[in-house]
Structures are given as C-alpha cells and as structure tokens.
Design a protein around this motif. Sequence first.
Motif, mmCIF file in Angstrom:
data_model
loop_
_atom_site.group_PDB
_atom_site.id
_atom_site.type_symbol
_atom_site.label_atom_id
_atom_site.label_comp_id
_atom_site.label_asym_id
_atom_site.label_seq_id
_atom_site.Cartn_x
_atom_site.Cartn_y
_atom_site.Cartn_z
ATOM 1 N N ARG A 1 -8.530 -6.435 -2.771
ATOM 2 C CA ARG A 1 -8.108 -6.884 -1.863
ATOM 3 C C ARG A 1 -8.565 -6.816 -0.257
ATOM 4 N NH1 ARG A 1 -1.307 -6.651 -3.498
ATOM 5 N NH2 ARG A 1 -1.160 -8.128 -4.940
ATOM 6 N N GLU A 2 -8.437 -5.023 -0.276
ATOM 7 C CA GLU A 2 -9.432 -5.087 1.326
ATOM 8 C C GLU A 2 -10.459 -5.289 1.405
ATOM 9 O OE1 GLU A 2 -9.068 -0.707 1.761
ATOM 10 O OE2 GLU A 2 -6.991 -0.729 2.006
ATOM 11 N N THR A 3 -11.043 -5.139 -0.131
ATOM 12 C CA THR A 3 -12.986 -5.886 -0.352
ATOM 13 C C THR A 3 -12.790 -7.409 0.441
ATOM 14 O OG1 THR A 3 -13.740 -4.191 -1.587
ATOM 15 C CG2 THR A 3 -15.161 -6.252 -1.196
ATOM 16 N N ARG A 4 -11.955 -7.966 -0.360
ATOM 17 C CA ARG A 4 -11.439 -9.457 -0.225
ATOM 18 C C ARG A 4 -11.245 -10.004 0.568
ATOM 19 N NH1 ARG A 4 -8.087 -10.969 -4.361
ATOM 20 N NH2 ARG A 4 -6.573 -10.883 -3.310
ATOM 21 N N ALA A 5 -10.597 -9.293 1.771
ATOM 22 C CA ALA A 5 -10.484 -9.572 3.549
ATOM 23 C C ALA A 5 -11.244 -9.336 3.887
ATOM 24 C CB ALA A 5 -8.857 -7.962 3.448
ATOM 25 N N ALA A 6 -11.620 -8.552 3.813
ATOM 26 C CA ALA A 6 -13.127 -7.851 4.737
ATOM 27 C C ALA A 6 -13.941 -9.281 4.854
ATOM 28 C CB ALA A 6 -13.583 -6.657 4.233
ATOM 29 N N LYS A 7 -14.864 -9.862 3.518
ATOM 30 C CA LYS A 7 -15.155 -10.791 3.091
ATOM 31 C C LYS A 7 -14.192 -11.666 4.060
ATOM 32 C CE LYS A 7 -17.788 -9.571 -0.588
ATOM 33 N NZ LYS A 7 -17.351 -9.917 -2.267
ATOM 34 N N ALA A 8 -13.562 -12.088 3.967
ATOM 35 C CA ALA A 8 -12.246 -13.185 4.570
ATOM 36 C C ALA A 8 -12.755 -13.106 6.504
ATOM 37 C CB ALA A 8 -11.146 -13.434 4.043
ATOM 38 N N ALA A 9 -12.839 -11.758 6.723
ATOM 39 C CA ALA A 9 -12.021 -11.543 7.615
ATOM 40 C C ALA A 9 -13.799 -12.065 8.484
ATOM 41 C CB ALA A 9 -11.936 -10.465 8.140
ATOM 42 N N LYS B 1 -14.113 -15.520 10.029
ATOM 43 C CA LYS B 1 -13.083 -16.297 10.769
ATOM 44 C C LYS B 1 -13.721 -16.942 12.049
ATOM 45 C CE LYS B 1 -8.584 -14.971 12.837
ATOM 46 N NZ LYS B 1 -7.218 -13.615 13.405
ATOM 47 N N ASN C 1 -5.531 -2.180 -4.383
ATOM 48 C CA ASN C 1 -5.805 -2.393 -2.839
ATOM 49 C C ASN C 1 -7.485 -2.336 -2.315
ATOM 50 O OD1 ASN C 1 -2.856 -1.972 -3.169
ATOM 51 N ND2 ASN C 1 -2.762 0.102 -2.387
ATOM 52 N N GLU D 1 0.534 -1.395 -0.034
ATOM 53 C CA GLU D 1 -0.140 -0.301 0.182
ATOM 54 C C GLU D 1 1.483 1.074 -0.017
ATOM 55 O OE1 GLU D 1 -3.496 0.798 2.449
ATOM 56 O OE2 GLU D 1 -3.537 -1.740 2.680
#
Length: 150
Positions: free
Chosen positions: A127-135, A138, A124, A3
């Motif tokens: 990636r942040e959207t995909r990480a938020a969906k994965a989180a 969790k 970016n 980033e």
Amino acid sequence: MPESATPQALDRAAAMGLMARAPADALETLFPDLPPHVLLRGPEIGTVMVRGRQGGTGAPFNLGEMTVSRCSVRLESGAVGHAHVQGRDRNHARRAAVLDALLQTAQAPSLAEAVLAPLARAENARRETRAAKAAATKVEFFTLVRGEDQ
C-alpha cells in the motif's frame, strides 16, 4: 487493516480478509504444512456479483462478476474454518480455511505472530509503495490573486 493493528487485535473478519488478499505463494511459504482436516465444502470455483456505489454513497449498482474460490473445513478439534479468495486458486482457499479454523484454537497467538503479522507487514508495504507512486504524479493547482479581485 490499519497500520496500528496488531495481529492479536485482529478480529476474525479482518484476519480472513488479510488471508484472502495475501498472495497465495506468500501464504503457502508462511504456512506450508496443513494439519489433518475434513473438507465440509471442498475447494470450489464460482462467481460473485461485485456491487458498487457512485461516490461511495449513491444507489448500489452491479459492477460485474468476479471469480472466487471458496472452501470450508473442520479440524480434528472440531473448529470450523471458511475462506473465500479471489481467483481460481483452490489451494489458496483451502489453506486460508484451515488457517481460519486454527485461529479459533489455542494456537491463535502463535499463528498470528508467525503468519498474520508478516502478511500484514507485506500488505502495508504494498500500500505504501502504491501510495508513493500515486503521490509522485500528484499535481498541485493554485490560483494567483489578480489585482481587481481585492
């Protein structure tokens, strides 16, 4: 691409990777007009073997083949650009190769700001959207201390 990386700090490999990962329509929107150029290796479609490593450190193995398009161009100034992009989009490969060549000229700073910076911001955001969906999926596991464990 980290980033914190700015378009000016991108090396050629990082810029080529950014263009290859970018959606073809986004690259075309940001860089619509191609300057005069000669095709050294016209846009071609082929396959490459994708290799992997178990756990990222194990012995390499062949995962399978992937379709790619490649192109090499030379500008009137003599700058040569290359591109390999996933899929069968010849125009994407050509546009990325021309942009790669232009990034080796004096136009690099303005192109980095006009084309690479928006592509990096969009990547970016994806990636942040995909990480938020994965989180959101969790699961936190914890162990309670039992009396006899003390």
